[in-house]
Scaffold this active site. Structure first.
Site, short mmCIF file in Angstrom:
data_model
loop_
_atom_site.label_atom_id
_atom_site.label_comp_id
_atom_site.label_asym_id
_atom_site.label_seq_id
_atom_site.Cartn_x
_atom_site.Cartn_y
_atom_site.Cartn_z
N LYS A 173 -7.55 33.55 22.33
CA LYS A 173 -7.38 32.20 21.78
C LYS A 173 -8.80 31.68 21.54
O LYS A 173 -9.52 31.38 22.50
CB LYS A 173 -6.70 31.27 22.78
CG LYS A 173 -5.26 31.52 23.05
CD LYS A 173 -4.79 30.46 24.05
CE LYS A 173 -3.36 30.64 24.44
NZ LYS A 173 -2.92 29.59 25.40
N TYR A 185 -1.61 52.38 10.00
CA TYR A 185 -2.12 51.13 10.55
C TYR A 185 -1.45 49.90 9.96
O TYR A 185 -1.44 48.85 10.58
CB TYR A 185 -3.64 51.04 10.50
CG TYR A 185 -4.31 51.27 9.17
CD1 TYR A 185 -4.40 50.28 8.23
CD2 TYR A 185 -4.91 52.49 8.90
CE1 TYR A 185 -5.03 50.49 7.02
CE2 TYR A 185 -5.55 52.72 7.70
CZ TYR A 185 -5.61 51.70 6.76
OH TYR A 185 -6.24 51.92 5.57
N GLU A 194 0.57 23.29 22.80
CA GLU A 194 0.32 24.59 22.18
C GLU A 194 1.55 25.07 21.41
O GLU A 194 1.43 25.66 20.34
CB GLU A 194 -0.04 25.62 23.24
CG GLU A 194 -1.37 25.35 23.92
CD GLU A 194 -1.65 26.33 25.03
OE1 GLU A 194 -2.65 27.07 24.92
OE2 GLU A 194 -0.87 26.37 26.02
N LEU A 245 -0.73 35.03 27.29
CA LEU A 245 -1.31 36.10 26.48
C LEU A 245 -0.91 37.46 27.05
O LEU A 245 -0.69 38.41 26.30
CB LEU A 245 -2.85 35.98 26.48
CG LEU A 245 -3.44 34.74 25.82
CD1 LEU A 245 -4.95 34.72 26.02
CD2 LEU A 245 -3.09 34.68 24.35
N GLU A 246 -0.80 37.55 28.36
CA GLU A 246 -0.41 38.80 29.00
C GLU A 246 0.95 39.29 28.49
O GLU A 246 1.13 40.49 28.27
CB GLU A 246 -0.33 38.61 30.54
CG GLU A 246 -1.66 38.36 31.20
CD GLU A 246 -2.09 36.90 31.26
OE1 GLU A 246 -2.93 36.58 32.11
OE2 GLU A 246 -1.60 36.07 30.45
#
Length: 123
Positions: A101, A55, A23, A74-75
């Protein structure tokens, strides 16, 4: 807490995060959604960018984190984005960050995506 929300949905970044070496070497797509809670009454009345949460600047935070140093989880990415939004945008009272993902590779699986949602509020 304000019921006003700015949403950025489907921000796609190619980056090199993950717990597996492949990855971090090959990279992959990440999809980020963000909901930012803030009182937007002043912006609604003034029609002025200085009275809202820009934004484009929120997008830049997500982009900076995703294109930053590799993370295993991801956390960790979601937590970093949420913490930066709360630190850098005083009008924001709450932020929800979802990172996915798509087509994640898990042996023997058929999986559209793996995702994590981080929801943080100003203390």
């Amino acid at each position: 807490m304000s019921a006003d929300v700015i949403s950025l949905e489907g921000m796609i970044f190619f980056a090199y995060h993950g717990a597996r070496a492949e990855e971090r070497t090959l990279g992959q797509r990440f999809v980020v959604d963000m909901d930012v809670h803030a009182d937007l009454r002043a912006a609604g009345q003034s029609d002025g960018v200085s009275d809202t949460v820009n934004y484009s600047e929120l997008y830049a935070v997500a982009q900076d984190v995703l294109h930053g140093p590799p993370r295993n989880l991801l956390e960790s990415l979601g937590e970093t984005i949420a913490a930066r939004v709360l630190a850098e945008f005083p009008r924001v009272t709450r932020v929800r960050v979802r990172i996915a993902k798509p087509s994640v590779a898990i042996a023997g699986s058929i999986l559209a995506e793996a995702a994590v949602t981080i929801d943080r509020a100003r203390e």
